[in-house]
Design a protein around this motif. Structure first.
Motif: not given
Length: 378
Positions: A82-90, A256-257, A267-270
């Motif tokens: 497992q690893m920390d994950k963050v969904s970057v949104a504008a 997705r970008l 909206l999560p982008a990356v």
């Protein structure tokens, strides 16, 4: 002469020679036995003895070792990296004008990911700046109004004095009967009107002073402060058109970008994966937790990297079983209830840096040494 039988031998005939007896067959010579031949002859016997006695002894020793060590550790193959994950949104919406990363790229904290068209937000900053100027002009007008109100108050007070003098004269004439009742009432009414104009001028001056007053917290006129806050918000939105990595990691789902794509706010982008701080989530059976404690050392192996073993330790033991945090928890108070051994997530931290790159979701095997004295790092 007697006729002799041809088969009967005569005296003159020699006796036929006797056949020599046949010699007995000689036995084959026995070759001498050498040391190599003797060793080769005895080898099967030793192999047989080794198989008869050594193999059972080996099985007994292995079984005894397993029996002695099995009580000092618990293991599971239901474990994953497992690893920390963050969904970057504008944080602002707009059209994407630049994509600065690709899928799988390593980025540092603050590195640009993608950029949104900032022209509309620059216009908002300019508009907010104009609002500040308008507020400052309004403050100037209020200051002028306050000064005008002070002049009006002075003029109204002079009118009050004049009206009172006139009313005094009319009152004296009225006592002597040299004026009319109408003139007397008119002068008294003029005094009341003059006094009312003074109160109006004082109220206007108080209103101007209130509008000019500075806020108790900022010490700035509220209208000017509101305009400045509006400009600050516009500048923040302009800065948010550059979307940057919140921390160092590896980029995922960057495909997705696309340039020209309209980005929706929130909206999560990356996704950014923190590959520098992995851990393993091992789902142990509840029956394995009797002797498990935080800090006990562990050994981790991976299906993806045969032969790789990492030392670790128990960091946390879950506060609930996996079913407790599922979207649809099990309803055990039903008539068709069947008891199922539950699994509890146990977080295993790494005590050393892996020699291979860790990937989130990799399958792992975890063994936790629960015997006495088994402490992380020993």
């Amino acid at each position: 002469m007697d006729q002799l039988s041809p088969n009967r031998p005569t005296a003159e005939d020699p006796k036929p020679p006797k056949a020599a007896p046949k010699a007995a067959p000689k036995a084959d010579p026995v070759p001498p036995v050498t040391a190599a031949a003797a060793e080769a002859r005895d080898a099967p016997k030793w192999r047989t003895r080794i198989l008869m006695f050594g193999l059972p002894a080996l099985l007994i020793a292995g079984g005894a070792g397993w029996w002695l060590t099995s009580g000092g550790s618990v293991s599971t193959d239901n474990a994953y990296v497992q690893m920390d994950k963050v969904s970057v949104a504008a944080e602002v919406g707009g059209r994407i004008t630049e994509v600065a990363v690709r899928d799988g790229q390593d980025v540092t904290a603050g590195q640009l990911l993608f950029r949104i068209d900032g022209e509309p937000y620059r216009l908002n900053v300019a508009q907010a700046t104009a609002a500040i100027d308008a507020a400052q002009v309004e403050v100037g007008n209020l200051s002028a109004s306050a000064n005008t109100s002070a002049v009006d108050i002075a003029a109204a007070r002079e009118d009050v004095k004049f009206a009172e003098v006139t009313f005094g004269r009319q009152a004296a004439l009225m006592e002597k009967g040299f004026t009319t009742k109408a003139a007397y009432d008119a002068s008294r009414h003029a005094v009341a009107q003059a006094r009312e104009r003074v109160r109006q001028a004082e109220a206007a001056a108080a209103e101007a002073r209130t509008k000019l007053a500075a806020g108790p917290a900022s010490g700035i006129n509220p209208q000017v402060e509101a305009a400045r806050v509006q400009r600050a918000q516009a500048e923040v939105n302009l800065g948010r058109t550059d979307v940057r990595a919140p921390y160092a990691g590896r980029v995922a789902q960057a495909d997705r970008l696309q340039i020209g794509q309209m980005m929706v706010q929130g909206l999560p982008a990356v996704t950014i994966v923190d590959t520098a701080h992995p851990w393993v989530e091992a789902n142990f059976k509840e029956t394995d937790l009797a002797n498990m404690r935080i800090g006990q050392r562990a050994e981790i192996s991976f299906d993806a990297y045969p032969g790789l073993k990492i030392r670790g330790h128990v960091l946390t033991i879950g506060a609930g079983t996996g079913s407790e945090f599922s979207v649809l928890p099990a309803q055990n108070a039903t008539g068709n209830w069947v008891k199922v051994t539950q699994r509890v997530p146990v977080k295993i931290a790494f005590d050393e840096k892996p020699s291979r790159d860790m990937i989130a979701g990799l399958s792992a095997d975890v063994r936790v040494f629960t015997g006495d004295g088994a402490v992380a790092g020993k």
